[in-house]
Design a protein around this motif. Sequence first.
Motif, PDB file in Angstrom:
ATOM      1  N   THR A 295       0.829  -1.200   0.000  1.00 13.71           N
ATOM      2  CA  THR A 295       0.000   0.000   0.000  1.00 13.71           C
ATOM      3  C   THR A 295       0.866   1.255   0.000  1.00 13.71           C
ATOM      4  N   THR A 296       1.965   1.202   0.741  1.00 10.48           N
ATOM      5  CA  THR A 296       2.898   2.333   0.754  1.00 10.48           C
ATOM      6  C   THR A 296       3.469   2.578  -0.637  1.00 10.48           C
ATOM      7  N   VAL A 297       3.800   1.495  -1.347  1.00 11.39           N
ATOM      8  CA  VAL A 297       4.290   1.636  -2.724  1.00 11.39           C
ATOM      9  C   VAL A 297       3.225   2.276  -3.601  1.00 11.39           C
ATOM     10  N   ALA A 298       1.988   1.837  -3.453  1.00 14.35           N
ATOM     11  CA  ALA A 298       0.906   2.393  -4.258  1.00 14.35           C
ATOM     12  C   ALA A 298       0.718   3.887  -4.000  1.00 14.35           C
ATOM     13  N   GLY A 330       4.463   6.236   6.087  1.00 18.89           N
ATOM     14  CA  GLY A 330       4.651   4.794   6.158  1.00 18.89           C
ATOM     15  C   GLY A 330       4.244   4.221   7.507  1.00 18.89           C
ATOM     16  N   MET A 331       4.622   4.912   8.566  1.00 21.50           N
ATOM     17  CA  MET A 331       4.241   4.435   9.898  1.00 21.50           C
ATOM     18  C   MET A 331       2.726   4.491  10.086  1.00 21.50           C
ATOM     19  N   LEU A 336      -2.485   1.645  10.555  1.00 27.94           N
ATOM     20  CA  LEU A 336      -3.867   1.438  10.129  1.00 27.94           C
ATOM     21  C   LEU A 336      -4.144  -0.020   9.790  1.00 27.94           C
ATOM     22  N   PHE A 337      -3.147  -0.735   9.275  1.00 31.38           N
ATOM     23  CA  PHE A 337      -3.351  -2.155   8.998  1.00 31.38           C
ATOM     24  C   PHE A 337      -3.423  -2.968  10.279  1.00 31.38           C
ATOM     25  N   GLY A 343       3.780  -2.720  15.530  1.00 28.36           N
ATOM     26  CA  GLY A 343       5.130  -2.181  15.396  1.00 28.36           C
ATOM     27  C   GLY A 343       5.866  -2.752  14.202  1.00 28.36           C
ATOM     28  N   VAL A 344       5.675  -4.048  13.928  1.00 32.58           N
ATOM     29  CA  VAL A 344       6.342  -4.684  12.791  1.00 32.58           C
ATOM     30  C   VAL A 344       5.827  -4.100  11.486  1.00 32.58           C
ATOM     31  N   SER A 345       4.505  -3.946  11.374  1.00 32.32           N
ATOM     32  CA  SER A 345       3.932  -3.377  10.155  1.00 32.32           C
ATOM     33  C   SER A 345       4.373  -1.939   9.964  1.00 32.32           C
ATOM     34  N   MET A 346       4.436  -1.166  11.042  1.00 34.14           N
ATOM     35  CA  MET A 346       4.850   0.227  10.941  1.00 34.14           C
ATOM     36  C   MET A 346       6.304   0.328  10.494  1.00 34.14           C
ATOM     37  N   ARG A 347       7.160  -0.534  11.055  1.00 37.44           N
ATOM     38  CA  ARG A 347       8.573  -0.492  10.674  1.00 37.44           C
ATOM     39  C   ARG A 347       8.752  -0.903   9.212  1.00 37.44           C
TER      40      ARG A 347
END
Length: 543
Positions: A295-298, A330-331, A336-337, A343-347
Amino acid sequence: MATSVTSLPADEATTAPPQPQAPSRLRRSAPMLTFLGRRLLSSAIVLLGATFIVYMLLAYALDPLEDLYASSAPNKEQLIEARIRDLNLDTPPAVRWVLWLGGVARCGIGQCDLGNSWVTNENVIDMLGTAIPSTVQLIAASTFLAIGLGIVVGIASALRQYTGFDYTVTFMSFVLYSLPSFWVAVLLKLWGAIGFNDFLRDPTLSTPAVVGLAVLGGLIWQALVAGDIRRRLSVFGIATLATGAAIWGMSATGWLLDPNLTIVGVLVLGVASAYAVTALTAGLRNKRALYAALTTVAVGVALYYPLQWPFAVASAWLIIGLAAAAVASGMLIGWLFGGPDRGVSMRTSAITAVLVGAFIYIDRVMDVWKLYSNSSRIAGRPIATIGSQTPGLAGNDYWVTTLDTFTHLVLPTIALILISFASYTRYSRASLLEVMNQDYIRTARAKGLPERVVTVRHAFRNALIPLATVVPLDIAALFGGAIITERIFAWSGMGTLFLTSLGARDADPVMGYFLVVGTMLVLANIVVDFIYAALDPRIRVNA
């Protein structure tokens, strides 16, 4: 059966037993503050003694009157007396050191006085203010790239122990470590600048050259991926075809004359980065982290064209602000996911955002390559061999200036990376091999943990402990400059300042150089202790 109860006095019965109180934050931080104070005091004493020794060595080794003794001027004696009076040479060196130290002590009130150069009559503070940023610009990129690449390659070599890849990395490390820095720099000027600039006149490759580079790319990729023979052959075939197609396309379209990534390149590189970062930080089974990264790439690709508007008036502060916004975005996407471990998803998402932003930034720099290369000052030879900037380059466009800085940095940076990379590779390989043989690693594997978790979460952190001694000292040595590299590439940094001042028998700039380098090394030793405590829970920083 009767039970007797012994009553207590009222004041004792209603009074609860005293409970142990948790130590206050001030009480917990007191040992650390005491330790830090003791280290700073001892380091100041060491630095004080070192400055005295160096000052005395310079006072007796350098003779500022040497040129006047050989002079044939009729007023030779008057000139000698005037210089003795100006430089206070009739005062004992120890007393002059005390006077110089008094100027250093005034730094505490913002009135530093490190003396003046008697050759150029320039203040030493101003000389350092010019040399330090130039040196940091030159060496910072090479140091951090060498650390990152050295650790990654060293760990990959340790995980592929006794394979062809491991033997190749070991051989190349010893070769690079043995090469003289001046020889590497000269070869880079010959092939990396003169040869490549000549190649840009007609950047086309013959079919045998394309095939050879494609096979080399396939061999490298199959060595990195490893596995059984079937997997190696599959990786080799795919990598060879992909590399050959990419090189042929670049040669046929003249991409090197007007390079760019375009939005398609940013998308492809972003998706690849999302999968790679997720595999390393969370594992591809963590779907929330993977979807957050994608999603960040998009989002980054969607902002590709809107970002061209602020890029038209770009500045360094704008780029820093956009980088901070990329990390925050990104964080936020990772948060939100959600999931059991946000923390893992945010990193993962934040790292991916930084990489996507870097691809967009690089693409914008590439857009001015043709304009820069065809300018009258460059004349089709963009890779520079001397200096930090092109003199008289027309215009003050941010992107042209950035590209000019990059073309001047590329050769000295590569020269420094090749030498430092070898040592970091050997350190990280040996450290990880030692850690992988520990009992707790075998226990983690026996519990059924995936190999990625065992390596990244359990082994990698402890493998960094020996490097904690080397890396801070190397970063502190940034301020000392690369004397040989700066001399060959005519870079006016701290190394050049030291050599020029020493050759001119100018003691004050040399002492300013030593004070900066010595202070940074002393502080780096203190930082090492705190890094040890952060990496190894068995170590505690206290008094």
